[in-house]
Design a protein around this motif. Structure first.
Motif, short mmCIF file in Angstrom:
data_model
loop_
_atom_site.label_atom_id
_atom_site.label_comp_id
_atom_site.label_asym_id
_atom_site.label_seq_id
_atom_site.Cartn_x
_atom_site.Cartn_y
_atom_site.Cartn_z
N GLN A 197 0.83 -1.20 0.00
CA GLN A 197 0.00 0.00 0.00
C GLN A 197 0.87 1.26 0.00
O GLN A 197 0.60 2.21 -0.74
CB GLN A 197 -0.93 0.01 1.22
CG GLN A 197 -1.87 1.19 1.25
CD GLN A 197 -2.81 1.21 0.06
OE1 GLN A 197 -3.29 0.19 -0.38
NE2 GLN A 197 -3.07 2.40 -0.46
N LYS B 155 1.58 8.93 -6.46
CA LYS B 155 1.98 10.33 -6.31
C LYS B 155 2.97 10.74 -7.39
O LYS B 155 2.95 11.87 -7.87
CB LYS B 155 2.62 10.57 -4.93
CG LYS B 155 1.64 10.60 -3.81
CD LYS B 155 2.36 10.82 -2.48
CE LYS B 155 1.40 10.68 -1.32
NZ LYS B 155 2.09 10.77 -0.03
N ASP C 142 0.95 3.99 -3.01
CA ASP C 142 0.74 5.43 -2.77
C ASP C 142 1.88 6.24 -3.36
O ASP C 142 1.66 7.27 -4.00
CB ASP C 142 0.61 5.72 -1.27
CG ASP C 142 -0.68 5.19 -0.69
OD1 ASP C 142 -1.63 4.93 -1.46
OD2 ASP C 142 -0.75 5.04 0.56
#
Length: 134
Positions: A49, A57, A53
């Protein structure tokens, strides 16, 4: 059939690869206890996770875009390392100079005493005074 060929030919996305990694890690835990399996799975899911992320980004979704990004970062790192080498050399030179200053300060009283002795000897030779007179 054409759709299947296109799907096989396309480059896998990083989320797909990360989920394959999770499945592989789950298979490695076959002989673990149920608590260990759960703990390992939770830890792996948290890591995946976090990676997802980060990739989201940075706008990285495929292996090709990851390679491109890594090449960019590598070029930046190489140029930064080059400038750091010059600065490290300068820091080393400054440290040597600072050590000379420390040695000078430590030996300053010895040098002053030595200079005074030389001055005394020079004056004794030039004058008719003896050491007893001084």
């Amino acid at each position: 059939m054409l759709l299947e060929a296109l799907e096989q030919a396309r480059e896998p996305t990083l989320p797909e690869l990360l989920f394959q990694y999770l499945e592989l890690r789950g298979g490695e835990r076959a002989d673990w206890t149920s608590r260990g399996k759960l703990k390992g799975t939770v830890a792996d899911c948290n890591k995946v996770q976090t990676a997802m992320d980060f990739l989201r980004k940075k706008g990285i979704s495929t292996v090709g875009s990851l390679d491109t990004r890594l090449d960019e970062i590598s070029k930046t790192a190489v140029s930064a390392m080059g400038s750091m080498k010059k600065r490290e050399k300068r820091i080393k030179t400054i440290n040597i100079m600072l050590s000379y200053i420390d040695k000078y300060e430590a030996n300053k009283p010895v040098h002053a005493e030595y200079t005074a002795i030389r001055y005394l000897k020079a004056n004794l030779k030039g004058n008719s005074y003896s050491r007893k007179d001084l």
